[in-house]
Design an enzyme around this catalytic site. Structure first.
Site, PDB file in Angstrom:
ATOM      1  N   CYS A   1       0.760  -1.280  -0.031  1.00  9.46           N
ATOM      2  CA  CYS A   1       0.019  -0.065  -0.063  1.00  9.46           C
ATOM      3  C   CYS A   1       0.772   1.327   0.211  1.00  9.46           C
ATOM      4  O   CYS A   1       0.111   2.369  -0.095  1.00  9.46           O
ATOM      5  CB  CYS A   1      -0.905   0.046   1.140  1.00  9.46           C
ATOM      6  SG  CYS A   1      -1.934  -1.479   1.217  1.00  9.46           S
TER       7      CYS A   1
ATOM      8  N   HIS B   1      -3.006   8.194   5.729  1.00  7.74           N
ATOM      9  CA  HIS B   1      -3.191   6.755   5.142  1.00  7.74           C
ATOM     10  C   HIS B   1      -4.480   6.163   5.704  1.00  7.74           C
ATOM     11  O   HIS B   1      -4.866   5.368   4.983  1.00  7.74           O
ATOM     12  CB  HIS B   1      -1.961   6.004   5.390  1.00  7.74           C
ATOM     13  CG  HIS B   1      -1.887   4.457   4.972  1.00  7.74           C
ATOM     14  ND1 HIS B   1      -1.774   4.321   3.385  1.00  7.74           N
ATOM     15  CD2 HIS B   1      -2.259   3.234   5.406  1.00  7.74           C
ATOM     16  CE1 HIS B   1      -1.958   3.145   3.300  1.00  7.74           C
ATOM     17  NE2 HIS B   1      -2.161   2.476   4.528  1.00  7.74           N
TER      18      HIS B   1
ATOM     19  N   GLU C   1      -1.273   5.178  13.667  1.00  8.19           N
ATOM     20  CA  GLU C   1      -1.050   6.529  12.625  1.00  8.19           C
ATOM     21  C   GLU C   1      -1.445   7.687  13.324  1.00  8.19           C
ATOM     22  O   GLU C   1      -0.584   8.762  13.626  1.00  8.19           O
ATOM     23  CB  GLU C   1      -1.736   6.526  11.320  1.00  8.19           C
ATOM     24  CG  GLU C   1      -1.403   8.084  10.641  1.00  8.19           C
ATOM     25  CD  GLU C   1      -2.046   7.762   9.194  1.00  8.19           C
ATOM     26  OE1 GLU C   1      -1.554   8.554   8.256  1.00  8.19           O
ATOM     27  OE2 GLU C   1      -2.731   6.755   8.937  1.00  8.19           O
TER      28      GLU C   1
ATOM     29  N   LYS D   1     -10.043   7.826   2.358  1.00 10.79           N
ATOM     30  CA  LYS D   1     -10.578   6.388   2.273  1.00 10.79           C
ATOM     31  C   LYS D   1     -11.930   6.243   2.781  1.00 10.79           C
ATOM     32  O   LYS D   1     -12.635   5.324   2.309  1.00 10.79           O
ATOM     33  CB  LYS D   1      -9.794   5.661   2.845  1.00 10.79           C
ATOM     34  CG  LYS D   1      -8.244   5.512   2.126  1.00 10.79           C
ATOM     35  CD  LYS D   1      -7.467   4.410   2.727  1.00 10.79           C
ATOM     36  CE  LYS D   1      -5.984   4.356   1.931  1.00 10.79           C
ATOM     37  NZ  LYS D   1      -5.149   5.396   2.380  1.00 10.79           N
TER      38      LYS D   1
ATOM     39  N   HIS E   1      -9.969   1.702   0.066  1.00  8.24           N
ATOM     40  CA  HIS E   1      -8.721   1.440   0.063  1.00  8.24           C
ATOM     41  C   HIS E   1      -8.301   1.034  -1.377  1.00  8.24           C
ATOM     42  O   HIS E   1      -8.766  -0.128  -1.839  1.00  8.24           O
ATOM     43  CB  HIS E   1      -8.192   0.686   1.098  1.00  8.24           C
ATOM     44  CG  HIS E   1      -6.832   0.438   1.387  1.00  8.24           C
ATOM     45  ND1 HIS E   1      -5.909   1.388   0.715  1.00  8.24           N
ATOM     46  CD2 HIS E   1      -5.928  -0.450   2.012  1.00  8.24           C
ATOM     47  CE1 HIS E   1      -4.713   1.051   1.283  1.00  8.24           C
ATOM     48  NE2 HIS E   1      -4.690  -0.009   1.945  1.00  8.24           N
TER      49      HIS E   1
ATOM     50  N   PHE F   1       2.785  -3.188   3.895  1.00 10.45           N
ATOM     51  CA  PHE F   1       2.996  -4.513   4.650  1.00 10.45           C
ATOM     52  C   PHE F   1       4.435  -4.472   5.130  1.00 10.45           C
ATOM     53  O   PHE F   1       5.556  -3.730   4.380  1.00 10.45           O
ATOM     54  CB  PHE F   1       2.955  -5.617   3.812  1.00 10.45           C
ATOM     55  CG  PHE F   1       1.274  -6.182   3.657  1.00 10.45           C
ATOM     56  CD1 PHE F   1       0.564  -5.881   4.786  1.00 10.45           C
ATOM     57  CD2 PHE F   1       0.972  -6.688   2.642  1.00 10.45           C
ATOM     58  CE1 PHE F   1      -0.731  -6.264   4.735  1.00 10.45           C
ATOM     59  CE2 PHE F   1      -0.473  -7.069   2.440  1.00 10.45           C
ATOM     60  CZ  PHE F   1      -1.264  -7.121   3.719  1.00 10.45           C
TER      61      PHE F   1
END
Length: 421
Positions: free
Chosen positions: A174, A312, A323, A344, A349, A408
């Site tokens: 991502c 994000h 975050e 998002k 996403h 990831f």
């Protein structure tokens, strides 16, 4: 680095609109792209909602069955090598070129490069491998490899547009297309290229999205109006989406010389890894905090000057909280509270395309004078408290934006965008 990288063109094929005007309206008015979605005819699936692209049908493994808006002319020879998300990418790239006042002929001089991000097409890969396996690999589709593996976007787009500069793909999950943007800006700032095209694209189908259900990363909320709700106490996972977004990044002097529109300056970027877990973020947000610190240092911008953070935040319980922790330590402890939102909540996403999509949203917001709000945020998670999360969009142009992405393995990438004015 004495040169400056600026964004001069945008192209959108997304769940909230397939052109700049539609996307801008959705961001301003909080119009989301989520809907009830049948992935594979299985009523027992717990995942009921997705954010599809409209006006395209690329659900068949055969290109003969595909359809897209008539304004785009995809040559048959090019189409043969494309994956479904390659169709999205082709159309978004055509938009971005027109937006930047460029022609395909402008891309062939060796001073234009192409950086792409996608996971490839698991859908086509599965289809072609099943065909070949059924006949013990006595035969197979001649374009099966180039249409399905992770480099399919860079292979096909570079060949179609005769791009002779650097061409490569990025695969950091991502964070992929944000990595692509960071390295593209360096190509400009180091004087290696005068122009870079950055593409992020993904498919929305069972093969791309549903494996995340086994990781318990997808929302099981069956209400499209609340399934994607970053930072909300009741969030339970992300909503999948597909599409493509393209950004044209140029050296500022080159853009000015041809009177190109300039959306924003890519002032700096930074990256850092969590070094913690293959899938989960560090709960304390330390890796993201380091990436933000490095981005601010590269851009030579103190944290107190950030007006807006495009987070994000995917709507997963652990990701959003980590975050928020990183943002508090960067900003709140220093006595500064920039506006924070995750778009998002509107789009879902987009996996590896998310960074490109959201950076393009930031550039559009900077150009048109607004800050997107937090769609579907009703009850703020106490773990995310201490930050400024407006529910509605704000009619004010941000001057300096921080854009966060995480993938990831704890791959964190952050961009700093400045107003060109």
């Amino acid at each position: 680095m004495s040169r400056t990288a600026v964004i001069t063109g945008l192209g959108f094929i997304t769940s909230i609109g397939n052109d700049r005007a539609a996307v801008s309206r959705s961001l301003r008015e909080g119009l989301h792209g989520m809907t009830l979605f049948d992935f594979c005819g299985n009523p027992n699936l717990t995942v009921k909602v997705a954010a599809p692209v409209r006006d395209f049908d690329v659900s068949s493994p055969s290109t003969r069955d595909w359809s897209w808006p008539s304004r785009y002319d995809i040559p048959r020879e090019t189409l043969r090598g494309l994956a479904p998300h390659g169709v999205y990418a082709f159309c978004a790239l055509e938009q971005a070129l027109a937006d930047a006042a460029l022609t395909p002929a402008d891309l062939t001089d060796g001073q234009t490069g192409l950086f792409c991000a996608s996971a490839g097409s698991a859908f086509l890969l599965h289809h072609y491998l099943a065909q070949s396996t059924a006949v013990n690999f006595d035969r197979g589709h001649p374009m099966g490899v180039v249409s399905s593996i992770a480099g399919t976007l860079n292979f096909n787009l570079a060949a179609h547009y005769h791009i002779a500069g650097p061409v490569t793909g990025f695969v950091s999950a991502c964070a992929s297309s944000t990595h692509a943007l960071g390295y593209a800006s360096d190509e400009i700032r180091l004087g290696r290229q005068k122009r870079m095209i950055v593409v992020g694209a993904e498919e929305l189908n069972a093969e791309t999205v549903l494996p995340f259900a086994a990781m318990r990363a997808l929302s099981t909320n069956a209400n499209p109006a609340t399934a994607s709700r970053p930072f909300d106490k009741s969030r339970d996972g992300f909503v999948g989406t597909g599409g493509a977004v393209v950004l044209i990044v140029e050296e500022r002097a080159t853009a000015l010389a041809r009177n190109a529109p300039i959306y924003a300056t890519l002032a700096g970027w930074g990256q850092a890894s969590d070094g913690y877990n293959v899938a989960a973020p560090r709960p304390d947000g330390a890796g993201l905090r380091s990436a933000i610190t490095r981005a601010l240092a590269d851009a030579q911008v103190p944290s107190s000057e950030i007006d807006y953070v495009n987070a994000h935040a995917t709507s997963t319980p652990v990701g959003d909280a980590a975050e928020a922790q990183a943002l508090r330590e960067i900003f709140t402890t220093a006595g500064h509270r920039p506006v924070v939102s995750s778009t998002k909540g509107l789009t879902g996403h987009g996996l590896s395309m998310a960074g490109a999509m959201e950076t393009a949203f930031c550039a559009l917001a900077m150009k048109e004078g607004f800050i997107p709000g937090n769609a579907h945020l009703a009850d703020l998670d106490p773990a995310c408290a201490g930050l400024d999360f407006p529910r509605e969009s704000i009619a004010r142009a941000p001057r300096i934006i921080l854009k966060n992405s995480s993938g990831f393995g704890g791959s964190n990438v952050c961009l700093v965008l400045k107003s060109p004015n």
